[in-house]
Design an enzyme around this catalytic site. Structure first.
Site, PDB file in Angstrom:
ATOM      1  N   GLY A   1       0.795  -1.221   0.000  1.00  0.00           N
ATOM      2  CA  GLY A   1       0.000   0.000   0.000  1.00  0.00           C
ATOM      3  C   GLY A   1       0.826   1.267   0.000  1.00  0.00           C
ATOM      4  N   ASN A   2       1.978   1.263   0.695  1.00  0.00           N
ATOM      5  CA  ASN A   2       2.746   2.505   0.801  1.00  0.00           C
ATOM      6  C   ASN A   2       3.418   2.883  -0.515  1.00  0.00           C
ATOM      7  OD1 ASN A   2       4.582   0.359   1.089  1.00  0.00           O
ATOM      8  ND2 ASN A   2       6.008   1.597   2.244  1.00  0.00           N
TER       9      ASN A   2
ATOM     10  N   LYS B   1       2.352 -12.157   3.916  1.00  0.00           N
ATOM     11  CA  LYS B   1       3.709 -11.952   3.368  1.00  0.00           C
ATOM     12  C   LYS B   1       4.599 -13.124   3.755  1.00  0.00           C
ATOM     13  CE  LYS B   1       3.061  -7.050   3.986  1.00  0.00           C
ATOM     14  NZ  LYS B   1       2.253  -6.940   2.761  1.00  0.00           N
TER      15      LYS B   1
ATOM     16  N   LYS C   1      -2.803 -10.070  -2.381  1.00  0.00           N
ATOM     17  CA  LYS C   1      -1.774  -9.742  -3.375  1.00  0.00           C
ATOM     18  C   LYS C   1      -0.435 -10.435  -3.076  1.00  0.00           C
ATOM     19  CE  LYS C   1       1.302  -6.391  -1.685  1.00  0.00           C
ATOM     20  NZ  LYS C   1       0.967  -6.426  -0.308  1.00  0.00           N
TER      21      LYS C   1
ATOM     22  N   LYS D   1     -12.237 -10.806   4.618  1.00  0.00           N
ATOM     23  CA  LYS D   1     -11.389  -9.706   4.150  1.00  0.00           C
ATOM     24  C   LYS D   1     -12.202  -8.408   4.077  1.00  0.00           C
ATOM     25  CE  LYS D   1      -8.108  -7.486   1.970  1.00  0.00           C
ATOM     26  NZ  LYS D   1      -6.876  -7.075   2.642  1.00  0.00           N
TER      27      LYS D   1
HETATM   28  P1  ADP Z   1       1.177  -3.813   2.703  1.00  0.00           P
HETATM   29  O1  ADP Z   1       0.284  -2.701   2.296  1.00  0.00           O
HETATM   30  O2  ADP Z   1       2.604  -3.577   2.309  1.00  0.00           O
HETATM   31  O3  ADP Z   1       0.673  -5.164   2.285  1.00  0.00           O
HETATM   32  P2  ADP Z   1       0.357  -4.366   5.442  1.00  0.00           P
HETATM   33  O4  ADP Z   1      -0.121  -3.224   6.274  1.00  0.00           O
HETATM   34  O5  ADP Z   1      -0.639  -5.307   4.895  1.00  0.00           O
HETATM   35  O6  ADP Z   1       1.248  -3.743   4.295  1.00  0.00           O
HETATM   36  O7  ADP Z   1       1.435  -5.211   6.271  1.00  0.00           O
HETATM   37  C1  ADP Z   1       2.542  -4.579   6.898  1.00  0.00           C
HETATM   38  C2  ADP Z   1       2.212  -4.323   8.367  1.00  0.00           C
HETATM   39  O8  ADP Z   1       2.136  -5.577   9.061  1.00  0.00           O
HETATM   40  C3  ADP Z   1       3.243  -3.573   9.178  1.00  0.00           C
HETATM   41  O9  ADP Z   1       3.158  -2.187   8.983  1.00  0.00           O
HETATM   42  C4  ADP Z   1       2.880  -3.993  10.610  1.00  0.00           C
HETATM   43  O10 ADP Z   1       2.009  -3.045  11.176  1.00  0.00           O
HETATM   44  C5  ADP Z   1       2.111  -5.295  10.458  1.00  0.00           C
HETATM   45  N1  ADP Z   1       2.638  -6.466  11.163  1.00  0.00           N
HETATM   46  C6  ADP Z   1       1.879  -7.434  11.704  1.00  0.00           C
HETATM   47  N2  ADP Z   1       2.618  -8.395  12.263  1.00  0.00           N
HETATM   48  C7  ADP Z   1       3.920  -8.027  12.087  1.00  0.00           C
HETATM   49  C8  ADP Z   1       5.162  -8.627  12.428  1.00  0.00           C
HETATM   50  N3  ADP Z   1       5.256  -9.784  13.081  1.00  0.00           N
HETATM   51  N4  ADP Z   1       6.297  -7.981  12.055  1.00  0.00           N
HETATM   52  C9  ADP Z   1       6.232  -6.809  11.372  1.00  0.00           C
HETATM   53  N5  ADP Z   1       5.089  -6.198  11.030  1.00  0.00           N
HETATM   54  C10 ADP Z   1       3.930  -6.794  11.365  1.00  0.00           C
HETATM   55 MG    MG Z   2      -1.294  -5.982   2.949  1.00  0.00          MG
END
Ligand code: ADP
Ligand code: MG
Length: 313
Positions: A11-12, A272, A210, A127
């Site tokens: 997202g960023n 991820k 994604k 979701k």
């Molecule tokens: P993206 O848009 O890149 O898919 P997400 O917000 O879905 O990003 O996922 C990234 C976020 O996951 C981080 O900003 C953090 O807040 C969260 N997160 C949850 N569990 C963890 C973890 N174990 N380690 C790091 N981040 C985590």
């Molecule tokens: Mg995400």
């Protein structure tokens, strides 16, 4: 060095830091993201790009809802297809600009992702998509067949997020790569479809994660490496606790144990980690989870959470 690298942009890379997604926000974020992608290309890697689309689909859904009395609302799979087109166009322009003067040729593939109609996700939609609404509005949408849930900030629509079975248009992506293009594919997890008993495809009201689609695409195009670009430099053990610490080099086996111990939140870091495990566990050389700013160096050493089958050499 070299290698075929699948980069999954979070997202960023697509919106302002606060998640807002005006055209200017999207231009700015994508422009910045493509400078990082350009540095990976400059280091000699063949790059394939995929991206999220949550805020963009949210905007389209809101327009659907606000204008339903004038323009027929379109199904969710159409919304995903629309965001693939728009975001890829912005990425193509920005990446060409970021790689000038020598430049790269960029092409985008409208990508369909096959899911299983019997996927248990359809029976339990979890979701959240789109904006928060007051309960009365949510109830009205429920009466039209949607599923809505109460969250701490209000009511939000939830849809199924089935597992990607096959990235149907991966062969087109491969053909373009072989012709020298940097390819954008499977945006927003791909347009979700199921195959009917008669073999025909039909879109479904679902969204494919994604990161999981990125892992499937990476394997389908024979990527050597998968880079998941997000807003944190590493996956953490003990996330949200005072003892939290970053995971650096890790084997598939070690990361599976951490996943099973519940270290990664579902819907954010969870997919991820799952994507990294699937890719590295199924013949991929290495999966890296790191922040967008770091992807230029993500394959040159000790950056991010690096997942491989064996210990890092
Ligand atoms: P993206 O848009 O890149 O898919 P997400 O917000 O879905 O990003 O996922 C990234 C976020 O996951 C981080 O900003 C953090 O807040 C969260 N997160 C949850 N569990 C963890 C973890 N174990 N380690 C790091 N981040 C985590
Ligand atoms: Mg995400």
């Amino acid at each position: 060095m070299g290698g075929r690298v699948l980069i999954a942009l979070g997202g960023n890379a697509m919106t302002a830091p606060d998640g807002s997604a005006s055209p200017a926000d999207q231009h700015r974020a994508i422009g910045e993201a493509m400078t990082h992608v350009a540095s990976l290309i400059g280091a000699g890697h063949e790059v394939v790009l995929t991206h999220g689309n949550g805020p963009q689909v949210g905007n389209i859904l809101l327009k659907n809802q606000l204008t339903a009395h004038v323009v027929p609302p379109v199904p969710l799979d159409w919304c995903v297809a629309q965001t693939q087109g728009t975001l890829a166009t912005l990425m193509m322009n920005a990446l060409e600009r970021a790689t000038a003067p020598q430049g790269v040729r960029v092409a985008a593939v409208v990508t369909r992702t096959l899911v299983d109609a019997a996927d248990p996700a359809f029976a339990d939609p979890v979701k959240p998509i789109g904006q928060y609404f007051p309960e009365a509005e949510a109830r009205r949408f429920e009466s039209q067949g949607q599923t809505w849930r109460r969250f701490p900030r209000g009511w939000r629509r939830v849809v199924a997020s089935p597992d990607p079975v096959e990235i149907l248009d991966a062969p087109a992506a491969i053909a373009l790569m072989e012709a020298g293009y940097t390819v954008v594919a499977a945006g927003g997890g791909g347009v979700p479809l199921v195959r009917g008993a008669d073999g025909t495809l039909r879109g479904v009201e679902a969204v494919v994660d994604k990161d999981l689609a990125a892992a499937a695409l990476a394997r389908a195009v024979g990527a050597t490496d998968l880079v998941i670009a997000t807003d944190v430099p590493n996956a953490l053990i003990g996330y949200g606790t005072p003892g939290a610490r970053p995971i650096e080099a890790v084997t598939v086996r070690e990361l599976r144990e951490l996943r099973d111990a519940g270290h990664f939140a579902s819907g954010s870091m969870g997919p991820k980690v799952e994507a990294a495990l699937r890719f590295a566990g199924d013949g991929g050389r290495r999966a890296v989870i790191t922040s967008l700013e770091h992807i230029g160096e993500a394959l040159s050493g000790n950056i991010g959470t690096r997942v491989s089958r064996g210990v890092e050499r």
